[in-house]
Design a protein around this motif. Structure first.
Motif, short mmCIF file in Angstrom:
data_model
loop_
_atom_site.label_atom_id
_atom_site.label_comp_id
_atom_site.label_asym_id
_atom_site.label_seq_id
_atom_site.Cartn_x
_atom_site.Cartn_y
_atom_site.Cartn_z
N PRO A 258 0.81 -1.22 0.00
CA PRO A 258 0.00 0.00 0.00
C PRO A 258 0.85 1.27 0.00
N LEU A 261 2.20 2.44 -3.36
CA LEU A 261 1.26 3.23 -4.15
C LEU A 261 1.11 4.64 -3.61
N GLU B 236 -8.48 -12.87 -11.75
CA GLU B 236 -7.39 -12.03 -11.24
C GLU B 236 -6.36 -11.75 -12.34
N PRO B 258 -3.82 2.97 -2.16
CA PRO B 258 -3.15 2.08 -1.21
C PRO B 258 -4.08 0.99 -0.66
N LEU B 261 -4.58 -2.10 -2.84
CA LEU B 261 -3.54 -3.11 -2.69
C LEU B 261 -3.67 -3.88 -1.39
N THR B 262 -4.09 -3.20 -0.34
CA THR B 262 -4.32 -3.89 0.93
C THR B 262 -5.30 -5.04 0.72
N MET B 264 -6.13 -6.48 -2.22
CA MET B 264 -5.58 -7.49 -3.14
C MET B 264 -4.66 -8.47 -2.39
N HIS B 265 -3.79 -7.93 -1.55
CA HIS B 265 -2.89 -8.81 -0.79
C HIS B 265 -3.67 -9.70 0.18
#
Lengths: 327, 327
Positions: A258, A261, B236, B258, B261-262, B264-265
């Motif tokens: 995160p 980004l 995905e 951000p 991505l949090t 997605m992970h």
């Protein structure tokens, strides 16, 4: 056979045009050429002694005795040096970095550049810069770029002999600063050595490689002309192309965190506000924020205010790999 | 000429195989086919009246009178309907969504599907599903997928007549849930209509389009077989391919924030732990977390614990666009 102890130092480097994927994995002949800047002050020190009294190679990394994969990779490099020098002794290798490993600063690049120089000199091999760069490449591809100084291009080549790096311009050619925003000190889950063989599982890798000569030409000219806007645009595009390949390979890898980004968005915004900055990210979560030197303290201050940033390392263009002690 | 007031309702949809880029911008003939699931409960209601007393078209969106680009885009759609119906009256259009606009839930898809149905029926046009889907496509490409029900495929086609969507399976075929993690309610900076023309400025778009038939085949079969693992993997990959194109187009666009991505992970981690979940992201920062229905409350609870998530919307497979009132 005379051998002695040699200590070499080599800088890390940050790629402006990235290396990702090989056409020959064994020899590390890359799919495309790449361009980088050495990072002065972020270095590996490596001391090598070939010693007839050793029963096997020994590796001490940042004070820790190593076995398994790290030792095997170093021994493979030592084997190449022994073969070239006609030497049979095992070696003791002590290596230390002054920056954290495995977080996206290319520790294997500076490590294998320093090892190549220290080991070849300890074995009394007289390699020229190209020969040393080729040797370093066989240990870690991007290590070949940490052998020459300043701004460096690695011509992909087709075979061992023509795949090596040379300096495009010395460190003093252009006052750039890399402000490395450290996002996480966790060791990354997939090292770049394991990532390279996956490159061609992405539907994008061929397109990325086919477009590389164009990007290399733009980047080379931007460096020669000290044209920051041109550099910024091609560096960010090339970065996104590499991560586009990585996140679509099989298995998919997402190096970005995160806070990665957060920095990418902030840098994009700052540039529209007139600050000469751009971002690039290696195989890890940290963001290398490249800027012109007069703006480095402003950029570092701004980076510190962003959430999720643990530390800022800064580096100016660094010199070539060098011997720092022989005895 | 008899006209009346018609209210239609249409669901948003989430693409499993994404639409990005056109071979014909005017007609919105896409570069590649796409597959989506309608999102039951996330809908647009649109009321249309053709009225000889109006001096121009009027648009009220979520209670706000519109002018400029939004009105022009609606008028262009009304023009197509008037041409087909041989009608000269201006129209009053009232439209409302029950979800926030411009954050990555395709509000233009449900809006133009509902408008196409309401306007064509108000003009006494009798269009079949394919005809309605074609008409909706000319307003917003992905709107053609909100016309049929359930799991939907849009065959790219080559010209207006053969580019429309049809149902692969009805909503009750597979109990999936989309848990939409709302990351930001800020209006996105680049709408997808402005993004599509940029697609071919990316070195990756051709490779993405060339590989699309393979992905469509895998996704179609995964839906027919209710094979979640196969669906997750291709959804995905396709998502990352689209965003790989977007972040390498000129100009570069980074829709991810951000917190994107949090999520997605986290989703990647949860799947390795055995939870049947996958992520996909439209042209915005929100993450659509697709899961099998028995796990939906567990997934929603977990999403709520992640930093940067403002809200969770959930949707099950939705039905086709439909008339809800005529008078």
């Amino acid at each position: 056979m005379s051998t002695h102890t040699v200590t070499a130092q080599s800088c890390a480097n940050i790629a402006f045009i990235k290396y990702w994927g090989n056409r020959d994995h064994e020899l590390r002949i890359p799919s495309n050429g790449s361009i980088s800047m050495n990072l002065g002050g972020l270095y590996t020190h490596t001391r090598v002694t070939f010693d007839p009294g050793l029963r096997c190679d020994e590796l001490v990394l940042d004070g820790q005795i190593q076995a398994g994969a790290p030792l095997e990779r170093v021994s493979a490099m030592l084997d190449r040096v022994r073969r070239l020098a006609g030497l049979a002794y095992n070696a003791s290798v002590q290596s230390s970095n002054n920056f954290p490993m495995g977080v996206g600063i290319a520790s294997s690049a500076s490590a294998f550049a320093a090892l190549s120089l220290a080991a070849s000199r300890a074995a009394d091999l007289a390699l020229d810069e190209a020969g040393l760069s080729r040797l370093a490449r066989t240990g870690s591809g991007s290590a070949c770029r940490s052998v020459p100084g300043g701004f460096v291009e690695w011509r992909a080549g087709n075979r061992h002999e023509d795949s090596y790096a040379y300096s495009l311009a010395p460190p003093e050619h252009w006052a750039l600063v890399d402000c490395v925003a450290i996002v996480s000190r966790e060791h990354k889950s997939t090292g770049s050595s394991e990532g390279h063989p996956l490159a061609y599982t992405s539907p994008f890798q061929t397109a990325r490689v086919d477009d590389a000569p164009r990007r290399l030409g733009i980047c080379r000219q931007a460096i020669l002309d000290r044209d920051f806007d041109a550099l910024a645009d091609i560096v960010e595009l090339d970065n996104n192309l590499m991560h586009g390949v990585i996140m679509t390979s099989s298995p998919r890898i997402l190096y970005w965190q995160p806070a990665t980004l957060t920095v990418m968005h902030a840098v994009t915004r700052w540039r529209t506000e007139g600050l000469p900055v751009c971002y690039t990210i290696d195989a890890g979560p940290n963001v290398h924020v490249i800027c012109r030197a007069p703006f480095a303290s402003e950029v570092a201050e701004r980076l510190k205010t962003l959430p999720g940033i643990e530390a800022i390392l800064t580096a100016t263009p660094g010199g070539p790999a060098q011997i720092i002690n022989e005895d």
